[in-house]
Scaffold this motif. Structure first.
Motif, PDB file in Angstrom:
ATOM      1  N   ALA A  31      11.814  26.830  34.270  1.00 34.65           N
ATOM      2  CA  ALA A  31      11.635  26.699  32.819  1.00 34.65           C
ATOM      3  C   ALA A  31      10.767  27.840  32.279  1.00 34.65           C
ATOM      4  O   ALA A  31      11.076  28.433  31.235  1.00 34.65           O
ATOM      5  N   ALA A  32       9.703  28.165  32.984  1.00 34.42           N
ATOM      6  CA  ALA A  32       8.824  29.244  32.522  1.00 34.42           C
ATOM      7  C   ALA A  32       9.557  30.582  32.565  1.00 34.42           C
ATOM      8  O   ALA A  32       9.418  31.411  31.654  1.00 34.42           O
ATOM      9  N   ASP A  35      12.039  30.723  29.609  1.00 34.72           N
ATOM     10  CA  ASP A  35      11.342  30.989  28.351  1.00 34.72           C
ATOM     11  C   ASP A  35      10.938  32.460  28.242  1.00 34.72           C
ATOM     12  O   ASP A  35      10.979  33.045  27.156  1.00 34.72           O
ATOM     13  N   THR A  40      12.838  35.378  21.269  1.00 34.60           N
ATOM     14  CA  THR A  40      13.122  34.798  19.956  1.00 34.60           C
ATOM     15  C   THR A  40      13.124  35.919  18.933  1.00 34.60           C
ATOM     16  O   THR A  40      12.151  36.657  18.788  1.00 34.60           O
TER      17      THR A  40
END
Length: 112
Positions: A31-32, A35, A40
């Motif tokens: 997950a890290a 991300d 973004t």
């Protein structure tokens, strides 16, 4: 029988080990890492508004087309009525029409 001995020999030479493995702490750090890989980006107003503008343009186009078709329909309807009137007047004798209008006009004026 020969097949069984061949498969046993192959299995003994390869072994019973699974050849695939997962790196250490892969699922804990997944997950890290995801991300960190996802950046973004700010979304521009144009990108948000563009689909709505396209939809509005589509509806305006549909409205304009419907208006054009309606006007064509109304013009055709008026033309057909005019052609029917010309047809009816061509099928009658002008002297009969003259007598009809001449005799009806004074009667209307006398009542007023």
């Amino acid at each position: 029988m020969i097949m069984e001995t061949n498969s046993n020999n192959i299995l003994k030479s390869i072994g019973n080990n699974v050849p695939f493995s997962v790196p250490e702490n892969y699922f804990e750090n997944f997950a890290a890492g995801m991300d960190a890989n996802i950046q973004t980006r700010p979304v521009s107003i144009r990108r948000l508004v563009a689909p709505w503008m396209y939809m509005a343009a589509m509806f305006v186009g549909l409205f304009v087309m419907a208006n054009v078709f309606y006007n064509v329909y109304q013009q055709r309807k008026a033309h057909e009525a005019e052609m029917y009137e010309l047809y009816v007047s061509s099928q009658t004798d002008p002297s009969i029409l003259f007598d009809y209008y001449y005799n009806e006009t004074p009667a209307k004026e006398e009542n007023n």
